[in-house]
Design a protein around this motif. Structure first.
Motif, PDB file in Angstrom:
ATOM      1  N   SER A 155      25.048  47.108  27.506  1.00 34.07           N
ATOM      2  CA  SER A 155      25.461  48.279  27.491  1.00 34.07           C
ATOM      3  C   SER A 155      24.887  49.053  28.682  1.00 34.07           C
ATOM      4  N   THR A 156      23.578  49.035  28.983  1.00 38.27           N
ATOM      5  CA  THR A 156      23.053  49.701  29.877  1.00 38.27           C
ATOM      6  C   THR A 156      23.522  49.213  31.444  1.00 38.27           C
ATOM      7  N   SER A 197      35.611  44.729  29.399  1.00 37.22           N
ATOM      8  CA  SER A 197      36.095  43.267  29.369  1.00 37.22           C
ATOM      9  C   SER A 197      34.824  42.433  29.736  1.00 37.22           C
ATOM     10  N   GLN A 198      35.075  41.146  29.091  1.00 35.74           N
ATOM     11  CA  GLN A 198      34.166  40.138  29.246  1.00 35.74           C
ATOM     12  C   GLN A 198      34.145  39.938  31.001  1.00 35.74           C
ATOM     13  N   ILE A 239      28.785  41.239  37.420  1.00 40.60           N
ATOM     14  CA  ILE A 239      27.183  41.658  37.295  1.00 40.60           C
ATOM     15  C   ILE A 239      26.517  40.292  37.855  1.00 40.60           C
ATOM     16  N   LYS A 240      26.907  39.062  37.432  1.00 44.83           N
ATOM     17  CA  LYS A 240      26.374  37.862  37.923  1.00 44.83           C
ATOM     18  C   LYS A 240      26.719  37.202  39.088  1.00 44.83           C
ATOM     19  N   LEU A 298      38.872  43.189  40.204  1.00 49.18           N
ATOM     20  CA  LEU A 298      39.069  43.177  38.929  1.00 49.18           C
ATOM     21  C   LEU A 298      39.997  44.281  38.477  1.00 49.18           C
ATOM     22  N   ALA A 299      39.606  45.545  38.843  1.00 43.44           N
ATOM     23  CA  ALA A 299      40.371  46.617  38.600  1.00 43.44           C
ATOM     24  C   ALA A 299      41.842  46.610  39.070  1.00 43.44           C
ATOM     25  N   ARG A 300      42.109  46.076  40.144  1.00 44.32           N
ATOM     26  CA  ARG A 300      43.373  45.823  40.650  1.00 44.32           C
ATOM     27  C   ARG A 300      44.146  44.853  39.847  1.00 44.32           C
ATOM     28  N   SER A 301      43.467  43.843  39.687  1.00 44.27           N
ATOM     29  CA  SER A 301      43.885  42.782  38.393  1.00 44.27           C
ATOM     30  C   SER A 301      44.480  43.246  37.198  1.00 44.27           C
TER      31      SER A 301
END
Length: 145
Positions: free
Chosen positions: A15-16, A53-54, A60-61, A73-76
């Protein structure tokens, strides 16, 4: 009990991380979403979906820049939401004004509406190389304005 505490700590940690990503890249992602979905209410829903979303875990990874991954991801997600909202409307051209040119039209169809460059080239009856050149010219125009 120990495993429950570790699960809670992992959840708080994720969450952080999400909050930190939102604070750092949220404005940029929202700008991309608004380019595709000009309705603020729907754009905000997509923004919430993006950061809940997952798939954000992969950003992050990933070994590449989280900013680039979040923009992708925002665009998709915006294209998916736009497609659902317009019920698979056929390829449409935005209203033309005197200031619009081929470069902005190509950019709109490819980036904002999500059509493949080959489809844009066929629709506009342009060679594929000219479509690519139009996109490059549009980015040059954006950098100078």
């Amino acid at each position: 009990m120990g495993s429950l505490k570790r699960l809670e700590e992992t959840s708080v940690s994720k969450s952080t991380e999400r909050l930190a990503l939102y604070e750092k890249y949220g404005a940029m992602a929202y700008g991309v979403i608004l380019q595709i979905i000009p309705q603020p209410e729907l754009a905000q829903q997509v923004m919430v979906d993006l950061f809940a979303s997952q798939q954000l875990e992969q950003c992050i990874k990933a070994p590449t820049s989280p900013g680039c991954n979040i923009v992708r991801l925002a665009r998709s997600k915006a294209l998916e939401a736009n497609l659902r909202a317009t019920s698979s409307a056929p390829l449409s051209e935005p209203p033309q004004s005197k200031d619009d040119n081929a470069a902005s039209l190509v950019f709109d169809l490819s980036f904002r509406q999500g059509y493949p460059l080959r489809t844009v080239a066929e629709r506009l009856q342009m060679p594929y190389a000219d479509v690519m050149k139009s996109i490059r010219n549009y980015f040059k125009y954006l950098r100078t304005s």
